[in-house]
Design a protein around this motif. Structure first.
Motif, PDB file in Angstrom:
ATOM      1  N   GLY A 261      -1.748   5.459   0.878  1.00 18.80           N
ATOM      2  CA  GLY A 261      -3.040   4.547   0.801  1.00 18.80           C
ATOM      3  C   GLY A 261      -3.861   4.622  -0.463  1.00 18.80           C
TER       4      GLY A 261
ATOM      5  N   VAL B 111      -0.958  -1.031  10.026  1.00 16.51           N
ATOM      6  CA  VAL B 111      -1.279  -1.363   8.707  1.00 16.51           C
ATOM      7  C   VAL B 111      -1.806  -3.074   8.884  1.00 16.51           C
ATOM      8  N   TYR B 112      -3.023  -3.159   7.858  1.00 16.03           N
ATOM      9  CA  TYR B 112      -3.423  -4.510   8.188  1.00 16.03           C
ATOM     10  C   TYR B 112      -3.496  -5.393   7.088  1.00 16.03           C
TER      11      TYR B 112
ATOM     12  N   THR C 140      -6.763  -8.350   1.229  1.00 15.78           N
ATOM     13  CA  THR C 140      -7.001  -6.738   1.125  1.00 15.78           C
ATOM     14  C   THR C 140      -5.801  -6.132   2.108  1.00 15.78           C
TER      15      THR C 140
ATOM     16  N   THR D 132      -2.908   0.349  -3.787  1.00 18.63           N
ATOM     17  CA  THR D 132      -2.581  -1.109  -3.531  1.00 18.63           C
ATOM     18  C   THR D 132      -2.218  -2.009  -4.514  1.00 18.63           C
TER      19      THR D 132
ATOM     20  N   SER E 176      -4.738  -2.619   4.151  1.00 19.36           N
ATOM     21  CA  SER E 176      -5.442  -1.098   4.638  1.00 19.36           C
ATOM     22  C   SER E 176      -4.478  -0.541   5.742  1.00 19.36           C
ATOM     23  N   ARG E 177      -4.557   0.609   5.710  1.00 19.57           N
ATOM     24  CA  ARG E 177      -3.643   1.310   6.875  1.00 19.57           C
ATOM     25  C   ARG E 177      -4.284   2.423   7.581  1.00 19.57           C
ATOM     26  N   ASP E 178      -4.287   2.667   8.959  1.00 20.97           N
ATOM     27  CA  ASP E 178      -4.655   3.494   9.701  1.00 20.97           C
ATOM     28  C   ASP E 178      -3.617   4.323  10.168  1.00 20.97           C
TER      29      ASP E 178
ATOM     30  N   ILE F 138       0.814  -1.053  -0.100  1.00 22.24           N
ATOM     31  CA  ILE F 138      -0.070  -0.036   0.116  1.00 22.24           C
ATOM     32  C   ILE F 138       0.944   1.186   0.040  1.00 22.24           C
TER      33      ILE F 138
END
Length: 127
Positions: A58, A82-83, A72, A61, A74-76, A54
């Motif tokens: 963000g 990061v997930y 999938t 990807t 994702s990032r917060d 990613i």
């Protein structure tokens, strides 16, 4: 420099789901593009393979073909985490999964050379 700690690995059955987390400390996560790589049993460090990435914002990807539609990323950035959401897991997904951070790169996500690595988390998928 950033420190990365992965969590969420485990032993699951084929078809199950797992969510891996990568918590960053020591720096702001938004300074990095983030990638997940994995090292399958019997493979050397140099044979780690790109799983997902990613971009810094963000907004972009990428995934290896074998996980497209199942994983999938994702990032917060507010949580500096990061997930990697992994669904419909298969035995061939069994590996140690590593989170890695890229400070800057002109390369595509799947070709980036990480600057920092986590210690890895084991994912085992039984058939």
């Amino acid at each position: 420099q950033v420190q990365l700690v992965e969590s969420g690995g485990g032993l699951v059955q084929a078809g199950d789901s797992l969510r891996l987390s990568c918590a960053a400390s020591g720096d702001t996560l938004s300074n990095y593009a983030m990638v997940w790589l994995r090292q399958a049993p019997g493979k050397e460090r140099e044979e780690r393979e790109f799983v997902a990435g990613i971009s810094w914002s963000g907004g972009s990807t990428d995934f290896r073909d074998s996980v497209k539609g199942r994983f999938t990323i994702s990032r917060d950035d507010a949580k500096n985490t990061v997930y990697l959401q992994m669904n419909s897991l298969k035995p061939e997904d069994t590996a140690v999964y590593y989170c890695a951070a890229v400070r800057s790169s002109w390369r595509p996500l799947m070709s980036m050379d990480p600057d920092y690595w986590g210690q890895g988390t084991q994912v085992t998928v039984s058939s």
